[in-house]
Design a protein around this motif. Structure first.
Motif, PDB file in Angstrom:
ATOM      1  N   UNK A   1       0.839  -1.205   0.000  1.00 35.25           N
ATOM      2  CA  UNK A   1       0.000   0.000   0.000  1.00 35.25           C
ATOM      3  C   UNK A   1       0.871   1.251   0.000  1.00 35.25           C
ATOM      4  N   UNK A   2       1.857   1.277   0.874  1.00 37.15           N
ATOM      5  CA  UNK A   2       2.763   2.423   0.977  1.00 37.15           C
ATOM      6  C   UNK A   2       3.511   2.644  -0.339  1.00 37.15           C
ATOM      7  N   UNK A   3       3.954   1.553  -0.946  1.00 37.04           N
ATOM      8  CA  UNK A   3       4.691   1.625  -2.208  1.00 37.04           C
ATOM      9  C   UNK A   3       3.830   2.208  -3.324  1.00 37.04           C
ATOM     10  N   UNK A   4       2.600   1.693  -3.459  1.00 40.28           N
ATOM     11  CA  UNK A   4       1.732   2.178  -4.539  1.00 40.28           C
ATOM     12  C   UNK A   4       1.296   3.619  -4.305  1.00 40.28           C
ATOM     13  N   UNK A   5       1.008   3.984  -3.061  1.00 38.46           N
ATOM     14  CA  UNK A   5       0.645   5.365  -2.758  1.00 38.46           C
ATOM     15  C   UNK A   5       1.812   6.310  -3.042  1.00 38.46           C
ATOM     16  N   UNK A   6       3.026   5.886  -2.702  1.00 36.79           N
ATOM     17  CA  UNK A   6       4.208   6.720  -2.956  1.00 36.79           C
ATOM     18  C   UNK A   6       4.427   6.939  -4.445  1.00 36.79           C
ATOM     19  N   UNK A   7       3.994   5.987  -5.269  1.00 40.74           N
ATOM     20  CA  UNK A   7       4.139   6.111  -6.724  1.00 40.74           C
ATOM     21  C   UNK A   7       3.020   6.944  -7.340  1.00 40.74           C
TER      22      UNK A   7
END
Length: 183
Positions: A142-148
């Motif tokens: 979740x954190x990875x996709x939101x950061x992208x």
């Protein structure tokens, strides 16, 4: 479009090859790496079939699936897998998937992998929308996709049957106009 090659400061994407089976087994055979995926750890034979399908898909015309190795720039070692699959139900849309070897977690490689995949999808494939789904418990994803720059859109209820139990999936997506290769 073949072969695919994209890179960032620390990672590169390249076509998967039949020589990648053992490196892929370190991901898809790992109970830690597959904990939040839609399947149990794979055997070597199953991983070999996955890699073979990816190699075959690369030669298809028209190409609808991009199964790509994620490699460290410095060592050229395969540390992950990224996938874009064109969505047959949506014009200029695709699903994204990615997995990294557990010993590489926590280094920002997930965010770089997603950025490389999104850049390829939007800049080279001219896609309009890219989406992916994750386990509700996979907070790192979740954190990875939101950061992208991907937006959490909602939940698909009881979407995946794993280990005899139904699991929801959380959908994240991004549109071409929202993507910034520098984010």
């Amino acid at each position: 479009m073949h072969p695919i090659a994209r890179s960032s400061a620390y990672l590169g994407l390249r076509e998967i090859t039949l020589t990648d089976v053992d490196a892929m087994l370190a991901i898809y055979g790992s109970s830690a790496a597959t904990e939040h995926m839609s399947f149990e750890p794979r055997t070597r034979e199953q991983v070999e079939q996955i890699v073979t399908r990816g190699v075959t898909a690369a030669a298809a015309t028209p190409r609808t699936e991009y199964a790509l190795a994620v490699v460290e720039q410095e060592t050229a070692e395969l540390i992950g897998f990224g996938r874009l699959a064109l969505d047959p139900h949506q014009q200029r849309g695709a699903t994204i998937g990615f997995a990294l070897r557990p010993d590489t977690w926590g280094r920002g490689y997930g965010a770089q992998t997603v950025q490389l995949l999104l850049g390829f999808g939007f800049n080279e494939l001219n896609l309009h929308r890219i989406w992916g789904a994750r386990s509700p418990l996979n907070l790192a994803s979740a954190k990875t996709m939101l950061a992208a720059g991907m937006v959490e859109e909602g939940t698909i209820r009881e979407h995946v049957l794993k280990a005899g139990e139904w699991r929801d999936s959380v959908v994240h997506a991004i549109l071409d106009r929202e993507f910034s290769s520098g984010s």
